[in-house]
Design an enzyme around this catalytic site. Structure first.
Site, PDB file in Angstrom:
ATOM      1  N   SER A 281       0.964  -1.023  -0.161  1.00  0.00           N
ATOM      2  CA  SER A 281      -0.110  -0.055  -0.061  1.00  0.00           C
ATOM      3  C   SER A 281       0.787   1.297   0.102  1.00  0.00           C
ATOM      4  O   SER A 281       2.080   1.089   0.476  1.00  0.00           O
ATOM      5  CB  SER A 281      -0.951   0.094   1.397  1.00  0.00           C
ATOM      6  OG  SER A 281      -1.365   1.372   1.640  1.00  0.00           O
ATOM      7  N   LYS A 287       1.230  -2.966   4.784  1.00  0.00           N
ATOM      8  CA  LYS A 287       0.338  -4.036   4.034  1.00  0.00           C
ATOM      9  C   LYS A 287       1.051  -4.825   3.283  1.00  0.00           C
ATOM     10  O   LYS A 287       1.951  -4.347   2.356  1.00  0.00           O
ATOM     11  CB  LYS A 287      -0.713  -2.996   3.207  1.00  0.00           C
ATOM     12  CG  LYS A 287      -1.700  -2.135   4.173  1.00  0.00           C
ATOM     13  CD  LYS A 287      -2.397  -2.932   4.946  1.00  0.00           C
ATOM     14  CE  LYS A 287      -3.692  -3.702   3.848  1.00  0.00           C
ATOM     15  NZ  LYS A 287      -4.686  -2.709   3.458  1.00  0.00           N
ATOM     16  N   GLU A 294      -6.828 -10.967  -5.947  1.00  0.00           N
ATOM     17  CA  GLU A 294      -8.038 -10.088  -6.040  1.00  0.00           C
ATOM     18  C   GLU A 294      -8.282  -9.887  -7.641  1.00  0.00           C
ATOM     19  O   GLU A 294      -9.543  -9.738  -8.047  1.00  0.00           O
ATOM     20  CB  GLU A 294      -7.891  -8.925  -5.386  1.00  0.00           C
ATOM     21  CG  GLU A 294      -7.642  -8.945  -3.761  1.00  0.00           C
ATOM     22  CD  GLU A 294      -7.157  -7.703  -3.136  1.00  0.00           C
ATOM     23  OE1 GLU A 294      -8.016  -6.882  -2.555  1.00  0.00           O
ATOM     24  OE2 GLU A 294      -6.086  -7.417  -3.573  1.00  0.00           O
TER      25      GLU A 294
END
Ligand code: ARG
Length: 463
Positions: A281, A287, A294
């Site tokens: 991130s 992160k 995804e």
């Protein structure tokens, strides 16, 4: 702007095409991907025309040599596709005519772009099916490969996303293999219908030119010829069926991706994803996001969208060819490209992920995964299923109130619940014993899973 007389269909026209129409109706920007197949089809067609006496052997050789040269230039990226020539077919034919003149003008004898495009598209899909089959087999191998690494690992099995019964990790992996095998079977089955030659049905009605469709079918490796020329000119079932199979592959990838995304969360901690397939991130330094999974899940949307587009595309079309059909190719290309990319990365993620054994073991005793085994133990001692269900249900409620696993209840409590619940219950309770208790064919019993693992290794030629 091109002079309309330059167009292969320009004879009857005395005005020029609006350049906006040329831009609107061109397909070469995407159907250039059929170039190799178009050349293969034209070479076979030329050979056939020579076999029926419509071309001399010298004319045939000249056409074939020139087509092959054009093919090499296209493969090398040296061929200038021109939008005003509409599509890949007319671009290649024009190049041929520019090079060999009148002989080149004979190639289109006894055929139409309608049967030509269908032939090219079928050849393209046939190649794509073979590539996809290889990618699916690789993904299956990646799962079967895990079976040695993850031998003996037990995971919670879920229904309704609630803990249900204990399941071997390898049972999970082989479950995915089964789904992908059905996808492979569907591809193979659809391939038989793709592999019928439309060429020789001409525009829609056939041709009065002497042709030999079986000659062409043999040259191009088609299993047979499409029987009815009207059907052949209009049919896109083969493409839609392919798009459907791709949608189902995407669905299978998507549900697996969803599961592994969940398993990789801090809440689950069952799985560590390989960092090469995660990204970070830009604001939260801690992160490590499962982006590849995804996106595999997300791209399923466009694959299903493509299938829907195709179904709607053909729904109102009268026989035979209609230009609407040109819209089929971008949808099919996109679905095939997307699924191929997903399959490739999926195999890498499957290989690179690690099960977090300590975290799994730590939490496996929660959730009463052995309750059903205990119930079946009671049934085997003569208690009717409905009664046994009720009795074990009450015991689970007691254990829940105390927040302990079933095995932590006293022998006296089991006895009080039912006399058949003697000390033998401690031989079936607990996750390990519960897994060992399974015996039915296809169950997660270690012996069953071992048998299936061996069968998969043989089937996938891994030994
Ligand atoms: N580019 C067209 C397609 O993809 C080829 C066939 C065109 N035929 C015609 N009569 N305009 O469908």
């Amino acid at each position: 702007m091109a002079d309309h007389k330059q167009k292969p269909w320009g004879g009857v026209f005395d005005g020029e095409t609006d350049p906006r129409v040329e831009r609107f109706s061109e397909s070469v920007s995407f159907d250039h991907r059929l170039a190799e197949h178009d050349i293969r089809g034209s070479v076979a067609h030329a050979r056939m025309l020579a076999s029926t006496g419509m071309l001399t052997p010298a004319e045939r050789d000249q056409i074939v040599a020139s087509l092959e040269q054009i093919g090499q230039e296209i493969a090398a990226g040296r061929f200038p596709f021109r939008q005003e020539l509409e599509d890949v077919h007319m671009n290649i034919e024009r190049a041929l005519i520019d090079r060999i003149g009148d002989v080149g003008r004979k190639l289109h004898t006894g055929r139409s772009r309608n049967d030509q495009v269908s032939t090219d598209f079928r050849l393209w899909i046939r190649d794509a099916i073979d590539r996809l089959d290889g990618l699916l087999a690789n993904l299956q191998r990646a799962f079967v490969d895990r079976c040695d690494r993850d031998h003996g690992v037990i995971l919670p099995g879920y229904t309704h996303m609630q803990r249900a019964q204990p399941v071997l990790a390898n049972h999970y992996w082989l479950a995915y293999c089964e789904k992908y095998q059905r996808d492979r079977d569907r591809l193979a089955d659809g391939r038989r219908r793709v592999n019928q030659l439309p060429l020789g049905t001409a525009a829609l009605a056939g041709t009065s030119i002497p042709i030999d469709r079986h000659f062409v079918a043999k040259e191009l490796g088609f299993e047979g010829v499409v029987a009815n020329s009207l059907d052949s000119s209009s049919d896109r079932d083969f493409a839609i069926e392919f798009a459907f199979t791709l949608s189902l592959i995407a669905e299978h990838l998507s549900t697996w991706a969803e599961e592994w995304i969940l398993w990789s969360t801090v809440e689950f901690r069952f799985l560590r994803l390989p960092q090469a397939y995660c990204t970070g991130s830009s604001i939260m330094p801690q992160k490590i996001n499962p982006d590849v999974l995804e996106l595999i899940r997300g791209k399923t949307g466009r694959v299903i969208g493509n299938l829907t587009s195709l179904l709607v595309l053909v729904k109102g079309l009268p026989l035979a060819y209609n230009r609407d059909l040109q819209e089929d190719k971008p949808r099919v290309f996109d679905s095939a490209d997307t699924v191929e990319a997903c399959l490739e990365l999926a195999a890498a993620v499957v290989t690179g992920a690690e099960l977090n054994r300590p975290a799994i073991v730590e939490r496996l005793e929660r959730g009463y995964l052995d309750a059903t085994t205990l119930m079946e133990h009671l049934i085997k001692r003569g208690v009717p299923q409905r009664t046994a269900h009720e009795i074990i249900g009450r015991l689970v409620a007691t254990a829940m109130k105390r927040d302990v696993p079933l095995a932590k209840l006293d022998a006296a409590e089991f006895q009080a619940a039912h006399q058949a619940l003697d000390d033998s219950v401690f031989k079936v309770l607990g996750i390990e014993q519960a897994v060992l208790a399974f015996t039915s064919e296809g169950s997660t019993a270690p012996a069953e899973v071992a048998k299936q693992t061996t069968a998969w290794k043989t089937r996938l030629q891994m030994e």
